[in-house]
Write an enzyme that holds these catalytic residues in place. Structure first.
Site, PDB file in Angstrom:
ATOM      1  N   LYS A 102      69.085 106.097 -13.894  1.00  0.00           N
ATOM      2  CA  LYS A 102      69.740 104.860 -14.333  1.00  0.00           C
ATOM      3  C   LYS A 102      68.883 103.628 -14.057  1.00  0.00           C
ATOM      4  O   LYS A 102      69.036 102.612 -14.719  1.00  0.00           O
ATOM      5  CB  LYS A 102      71.114 104.747 -13.700  1.00  0.00           C
ATOM      6  CG  LYS A 102      72.050 105.833 -14.238  1.00  0.00           C
ATOM      7  CD  LYS A 102      73.471 105.710 -13.747  1.00  0.00           C
ATOM      8  CE  LYS A 102      74.391 106.699 -14.431  1.00  0.00           C
ATOM      9  NZ  LYS A 102      74.178 108.089 -13.984  1.00  0.00           N
TER      10      LYS A 102
HETATM   11  C1  LIG Z   1      74.575 109.204 -14.705  1.00  0.00           C
HETATM   12  C2  LIG Z   1      73.929 110.495 -14.384  1.00  0.00           C
HETATM   13  C3  LIG Z   1      73.979 111.594 -15.277  1.00  0.00           C
HETATM   14  C4  LIG Z   1      74.733 111.545 -16.588  1.00  0.00           C
HETATM   15  O1  LIG Z   1      74.128 110.689 -17.532  1.00  0.00           O
HETATM   16  P1  LIG Z   1      74.954 110.228 -18.835  1.00  0.00           P
HETATM   17  O2  LIG Z   1      74.136 109.170 -19.457  1.00  0.00           O
HETATM   18  O3  LIG Z   1      76.273 109.709 -18.316  1.00  0.00           O
HETATM   19  O4  LIG Z   1      75.130 111.426 -19.702  1.00  0.00           O
HETATM   20  C5  LIG Z   1      73.315 112.751 -14.928  1.00  0.00           C
HETATM   21  N1  LIG Z   1      72.662 112.858 -13.744  1.00  0.00           N
HETATM   22  C6  LIG Z   1      72.600 111.831 -12.862  1.00  0.00           C
HETATM   23  C7  LIG Z   1      71.879 112.022 -11.582  1.00  0.00           C
HETATM   24  C8  LIG Z   1      73.233 110.625 -13.143  1.00  0.00           C
HETATM   25  O5  LIG Z   1      73.172 109.603 -12.259  1.00  0.00           O
END
Ligand SMILES: *Cc1c(COP(=O)(O)O)cnc(C)c1O
Length: 459
Positions: A102
């Site tokens: 993120k």
């Molecule tokens: C947010 C997240 C996901 C999921 O990603 P999306 O964009 O919601 O599909 C998967 N793995 C980790 C470690 C995350 O922080």
């Protein structure tokens, strides 16, 4: 509807009709352009790709924003490809300050918020709820930025010690951590209720950085181009991507890159035990489960029953017929499901999607076997991706698994898998000992509203 400029959508969060923003059209990136992009570094590539979406930001300004977002001080290593075995590699998206993918989008958001607010002489108070990764990525991206404050609600005592230390140790004045004595869904309800109170929202300049934020999706498109450029040598080659999925934001960016002509063979969607999306891609039936029936798993950031970005994909499936999308969501509200099995041939043939499920036992096995075979330690979410990717590898097509977090964030599961603690990056080794700053309060919308009233930035 009249098209909205990128910067307006950035500040608003939603399209003017309350729906999700999508680009009016997508240009096709020709092979020649792709080849020219091979020589670019990540920040330069990000400026090229983001210029397609953010055509209301002057090119030089955009280049300065991506240079700041993807600087070596922020990402000591930027989206490295880490081979696991011939034909299978990780795309390392978790080298940023909070050790999860993120950061890749959120760091750009931090730069562009400060830029747009400064130019317009506005302020924004970001209100959100988090069960871990989103909140910390947002706070690290927005800490110390001018014109913007963050109010992040988290469930008191329900995040890992590492996640708590990560968020609550921030001492920046514009970061407000509110730990509520409730569960995540209750925090989320308070956010919805305050953001839905239009008078309150306007008066206190509330904004959001949740996973439906279009600018986040746009920033994520960049690393699909980057990954393809690093895994290929010439323009005819195809690459497949495997994506551990929750809210469908990460893989949606891959779908957009593919629609722009990037030679992606397969988009491999991996879920954990919360397998609503796997069922959809196998059968065409979409049956989200109630939040209360969502399993708490050892890949917690994927514990999602209702993927908030899925609507954007369905919009493409029904040939961008917004009326049809509303009908489907109406049906969903009435009956709890809808059925697009008639369109199933499109999923794989036209859009390249395949899917699979990974369980707790699969995660442990995969962490262990990858560690044994390649010496690389992966986190439980990435393990879900690797597990499902292995079932979809094809001869001659490199498979890149998006590494969505580093193992240091999930020590307990790593220990269960290999009997050892994961290494902690040097910059975070003193994290547990840092002073923490958090406001604990009841799960009560009035108390939260009152806190925001007292601490929000004023225009
Ligand atoms: C947010 C997240 C996901 C999921 O990603 P999306 O964009 O919601 O599909 C998967 N793995 C980790 C470690 C995350 O922080």
């Amino acid at each position: 509807m009249t098209p909205q400029p990128f910067c307006d959508i950035l500040l608003e969060g939603l399209a003017p009709d309350g729906g999700l923003a999508v680009p009016v059209s997508l240009p096709r990136i020709e092979a020649q352009t792709l080849e020219a992009w091979r020589a670019l570094d990540y920040a330069q590539l990000a400026a090229e790709v983001l210029a397609i979406f953010a055509d209301d930001i002057p090119r030089d300004d955009l280049a300065a924003l991506t240079r700041a977002a993807y600087a070596p001080e922020v990402f000591p290593s930027i989206a490295p490809v880490k081979p696991l075995r011939p034909g299978l590699s990780l795309l390392g998206l978790s080298e940023g300050p909070t050790l999860a993918f993120k950061d890749m989008a959120m760091q750009f958001l931090g730069q562009v918020f400060e830029y747009v607010l400064g130019r317009r002489g506005q302020v924004l108070n970001i209100l959100g709820a988090t069960s871990g990764d989103t909140g910390s990525a947002a706070e690290y991206a927005l800490r110390g930025k001018r014109g913007v404050s963050v109010f992040m609600l988290s469930p008191h005592g329900r995040m890992s010690a590492f996640q708590r230390a990560q968020m609550y140790s921030l001492q920046d004045e514009n970061i407000h951590n509110l730990a509520l004595t409730g569960v995540f869904d209750e925090c989320q309800d308070i956010v919805k209720s305050l953001a839905g109170d239009l008078e309150f929202k306007r008066r206190h300049h509330l904004g959001a950085v949740n996973s439906i934020n279009w600018a986040r999706i746009a920033a994520q498109v960049v690393y699909y181009f980057w990954g393809w450029l690093r895994a290929t040598e010439h323009s005819g080659q195809q690459v497949s991507f495997a994506v551990p999925s929750g809210n469908f934001g990460n893989i949606l960016a891959g779908h957009i890159a593919r629609r722009m002509g990037l030679p992606i063979r397969r988009l491999v969607l991996a879920t954990n035990e919360n397998n609503v999306l796997d069922e959809f891609f196998r059968t065409g039936r979409y049956r989200p489960i109630p939040a209360a029936q969502t399993y708490a798993t050892s890949s917690p950031s994927m514990d999602i029953s209702r993927a908030s970005n899925f609507e954007r994909f369905v919009y493409d499936l029904v040939d961008q017929d917004a009326g049809r999308v509303s009908e489907l969501w109406g049906e969903l509200a009435r009956t709890g499901e809808f059925d697009l099995s008639a369109l199933k041939p499109l999923f794989t043939e036209r859009y390249g999607f395949v899917s699979g499920v990974s369980s707790h036992a699969d995660r442990l096995d995969t962490i262990r076997s990858v560690h044994r075979e390649s010496g690389v330690l992966i986190d439980p979410h990435t393990a879900d991706g690797v597990k499902v990717a292995r079932d979809h590898i094809e001869d001659g097509i490199p498979m890149l698994v998006l590494e969505t977090a580093l193992p240091a964030k999930f020590a307990e599961t790593i220990h269960e898998a290999i009997g050892q603690e994961p290494p902690v990056p040097e910059a975070l080794q003193d994290l547990a000992g840092r002073d923490q700053r958090v406001e604990v309060m009841d799960c009560d919308v009035r108390q939260v509203a009152d806190y925001i009233r007292r601490h929000a930035l004023k225009a």
